[in-house]
Scaffold this motif. Structure first.
Motif, PDB file in Angstrom:
ATOM      1  N   ARG A   1       9.173   7.494  -1.409  1.00 44.12           N
ATOM      2  CA  ARG A   1       8.012   8.315  -1.702  1.00 44.12           C
ATOM      3  C   ARG A   1       8.419   9.779  -1.916  1.00 44.12           C
ATOM      4  O   ARG A   1       7.883  10.469  -2.787  1.00 44.12           O
ATOM      5  CB  ARG A   1       7.008   8.210  -0.553  1.00 44.12           C
TER       6      ARG A   1
ATOM      7  N   GLY B   1      -1.416  13.256  -0.412  1.00 43.75           N
ATOM      8  CA  GLY B   1      -0.699  13.275  -1.685  1.00 43.75           C
ATOM      9  C   GLY B   1      -1.383  14.133  -2.725  1.00 43.75           C
ATOM     10  O   GLY B   1      -0.731  14.897  -3.456  1.00 43.75           O
TER      11      GLY B   1
ATOM     12  N   ILE C   1       1.813   5.706  -5.106  1.00 38.06           N
ATOM     13  CA  ILE C   1       2.897   6.297  -4.315  1.00 38.06           C
ATOM     14  C   ILE C   1       2.517   6.380  -2.844  1.00 38.06           C
ATOM     15  O   ILE C   1       3.325   6.080  -1.959  1.00 38.06           O
ATOM     16  CB  ILE C   1       3.254   7.697  -4.869  1.00 38.06           C
ATOM     17  N   PHE C   2       1.278   6.781  -2.558  1.00 43.09           N
ATOM     18  CA  PHE C   2       0.826   7.005  -1.179  1.00 43.09           C
ATOM     19  C   PHE C   2      -0.042   5.854  -0.686  1.00 43.09           C
ATOM     20  O   PHE C   2      -0.804   5.272  -1.471  1.00 43.09           O
ATOM     21  CB  PHE C   2       0.024   8.316  -1.079  1.00 43.09           C
ATOM     22  N   PRO C   3       0.038   5.515   0.600  1.00 45.13           N
ATOM     23  CA  PRO C   3      -0.926   4.577   1.182  1.00 45.13           C
ATOM     24  C   PRO C   3      -2.333   5.153   1.068  1.00 45.13           C
ATOM     25  O   PRO C   3      -2.515   6.372   1.028  1.00 45.13           O
ATOM     26  CB  PRO C   3      -0.492   4.475   2.655  1.00 45.13           C
ATOM     27  N   GLN C   4      -3.343   4.278   1.033  1.00 39.86           N
ATOM     28  CA  GLN C   4      -4.717   4.729   0.856  1.00 39.86           C
ATOM     29  C   GLN C   4      -5.122   5.737   1.920  1.00 39.86           C
ATOM     30  O   GLN C   4      -5.808   6.722   1.639  1.00 39.86           O
ATOM     31  CB  GLN C   4      -5.663   3.517   0.894  1.00 39.86           C
TER      32      GLN C   4
ATOM     33  N   LEU D   1      -3.844   9.189   0.948  1.00 45.36           N
ATOM     34  CA  LEU D   1      -4.040   9.609  -0.434  1.00 45.36           C
ATOM     35  C   LEU D   1      -4.437  11.076  -0.515  1.00 45.36           C
ATOM     36  O   LEU D   1      -3.983  11.813  -1.399  1.00 45.36           O
ATOM     37  CB  LEU D   1      -5.108   8.732  -1.098  1.00 45.36           C
TER      38      LEU D   1
ATOM     39  N   ARG E   1      -1.874   7.221  -6.501  1.00 36.81           N
ATOM     40  CA  ARG E   1      -2.559   6.102  -5.857  1.00 36.81           C
ATOM     41  C   ARG E   1      -1.601   4.951  -5.552  1.00 36.81           C
ATOM     42  O   ARG E   1      -1.889   4.102  -4.699  1.00 36.81           O
ATOM     43  CB  ARG E   1      -3.699   5.623  -6.753  1.00 36.81           C
TER      44      ARG E   1
ATOM     45  N   ASP F   1       0.847  -1.188   0.000  1.00 33.70           N
ATOM     46  CA  ASP F   1       0.000   0.000   0.000  1.00 33.70           C
ATOM     47  C   ASP F   1       0.882   1.238   0.000  1.00 33.70           C
ATOM     48  O   ASP F   1       1.207   1.799   1.042  1.00 33.70           O
ATOM     49  CB  ASP F   1      -0.910  -0.030   1.230  1.00 33.70           C
ATOM     50  N   GLY F   2       1.300   1.685  -1.178  1.00 34.40           N
ATOM     51  CA  GLY F   2       2.157   2.856  -1.295  1.00 34.40           C
ATOM     52  C   GLY F   2       3.629   2.504  -1.216  1.00 34.40           C
ATOM     53  O   GLY F   2       4.026   1.381  -0.907  1.00 34.40           O
TER      54      GLY F   2
END
Length: 454
Positions: free
Chosen positions: A13, A140, A131-134, A137, A129, A6-7
């Motif tokens: 990042r 980001g 790159i970052f955890p949900q 988001l 979507r 997740d990311g």
């Protein structure tokens, strides 16, 4: 291998977002950086002012024509591949622009540059979507909105600064070192999902024709072209659009994301985006006329008084992005657009001789409202689509922005033109912009019920 986590890890990042920030800054900034150089380009290349406007329009038209085809390519071959290819094309075509010795060569180079920019814009938010955890988001998307807002503001001042010390080709040459830097940083971008389906070339051509005919038709109408020629463009747009929708119906992952438009929250978010950018562009086009023609201010004073809008937006957008991780984006967007509509009403009803403070806080109110809307709207638009359809969602997000801006510029031209304009043309246009923003606010609030049903 495909990234299943997740990311990205926090350290990677940061570098991935650096690649996004540098490259999307170049793409957004180049949509306006050439504006201030048009007189110098016309003089140097010995062409008329009317002809040199194509230097700006060619870039915009090429971008909007190719957004959806490139987003579809991103879903098939990987968003990071399309991003790198778009950045490489953008950088090389910037060199071609700098070396252009004729208007024709410069326009062709700008068209290619627009295609490169579309490669970046079409998958930009889709990459967020991965790159970052949900759960982060919204943060980001807020950072991305901050970068886009900053770049859109920075274009004209940077262009003016370059022209103060160098000839116009350097406006495009400054892209080269930054483009190379961004290409190096793209090694940190995530490996994204791939699709096994075939790329639909015929739909890509129909999509490009649909949006190209619409954009050119609107531009011709704005510049006073005869109505029968405008009607031909509109007819072509309707025919190509109908063929495109018919071809896409029933496909599991269509290039024109009609499948995503069946998701109520997604469709409402697209409608909100188009309406909000229409209101913003309409206001930002007519406000300089209000300041200089109606209030008698100078160009320098006008530039300074417009500044509170983007400055406050830059502050509010990332904060709104973080809030959208915890508060329903439909609520945040509705409140933000209502604030923007209030600011536009107050701008339309300025006293006859307003002080700079009276103008400044009204402009800041507009920027705060739009900033509160933009990041949450982008978040819900992207997250409401299935993960494997992130490319289609990203392409539609950019397409909605450009369509709204095109419609806003057209309405501004009508409001200021001889048909509807007049002494109070700018004030009437701001009142219309307030109405459009208020309508967008209602659409945003309606997403609360759509979210509950989902």
């Amino acid at each position: 291998m495909i990234q299943e986590t997740d990311g990205l890890p926090p350290s990677r990042r940061v570098w991935a977002m650096a690649a996004i920030a540098v490259s999307i800054t170049l793409a957004v900034m180049d949509s306006s950086v050439a504006n201030v150089a048009l007189p110098a380009i016309a003089s140097d290349l010995k062409v008329s002012p009317a002809d040199v406007v194509l230097v700006v329009n060619a870039y915009q038209i090429a971008t909007i024509m190719s957004l959806l085809p490139f987003s579809s390519l991103g879903e098939k071959f990987g968003h990071e591949r399309v991003y790198r290819a778009g950045l490489a094309v953008f950088t090389l075509s910037s060199l071609a622009c700098a070396l252009s010795s004729s208007l024709e060569m410069l326009i062709v180079s700008r068209v290619v540059q627009g295609f490169g920019a579309a490669g970046l814009m079409s998958v930009n938010t889709a990459l967020l979507r991965f790159i970052f955890p949900q759960k982060q988001l919204g943060r980001g998307i807020g950072i991305n909105a901050l970068v886009v807002a900053s770049a859109s503001v920075a274009g004209p001042p940077i262009g003016a600064a370059v022209l103060a010390v160098a000839p116009w080709p350097w406006i495009f040459a400054i892209n080269l070192p930054l483009g190379v830097l961004a290409l190096i940083l793209t090694r940190f971008l995530p490996y994204t999902l791939r699709s096994n389906r075939r790329f639909d070339g015929a739909s890509a051509v129909l999509s490009a024709a649909t949006f190209g005919l619409l954009t050119v038709g609107v531009e011709q109408f704005t510049h006073g072209q005869s109505l029968w020629i405008v009607a031909l463009f509109v007819l072509g747009f309707l025919i190509c659009g109908a063929l495109l929708v018919r071809r896409q119906a029933g496909r599991p992952a269509p290039l024109l994301p009609v499948d995503l438009l069946r998701i109520p929250v997604f469709a409402l978010s697209i409608a909100t985006s188009i309406s909000s950018f229409t209101a913003q562009m309409l206001a930002l086009v007519v406000i300089p006329f209000l300041f200089q023609h109606d209030l008698g201010l100078t160009a320098v004073q006008t530039g300074l008084l417009i500044t509170p809008w983007p400055l406050v937006l830059i502050v509010v957008a990332p904060l709104a992005g973080r809030l959208s991780d915890h508060i329903n984006p439909g609520l945040l967007g509705g409140i933000g657009l209502a604030i923007m509509a209030l600011g536009l009403v107050l701008m339309a009803t300025l006293p006859p001789e307003p002080s700079f403070v009276q103008i400044g806080w009204r402009m800041a109110l507009c920027g705060a409202g739009f900033g509160l809307f933009q990041s949450p709207n982008n978040r819900v638009l992207l997250s409401s689509a299935p993960r494997e359809r992130s490319g289609g969602a990203s392409g539609m997000l950019s397409t909605a922005r450009l369509l709204g801006q095109t419609l806003g510029a057209t309405l501004a031209g009508l409001a200021l033109g001889p048909m509807l304009g007049g002494h109070n043309g700018a004030s009437l246009a701001l009142a219309l912009a307030a109405g459009v923003a208020g309508f967008a606010s209602l659409i945003s609030f309606s997403r609360l019920a759509a979210t509950r049903r989902s």
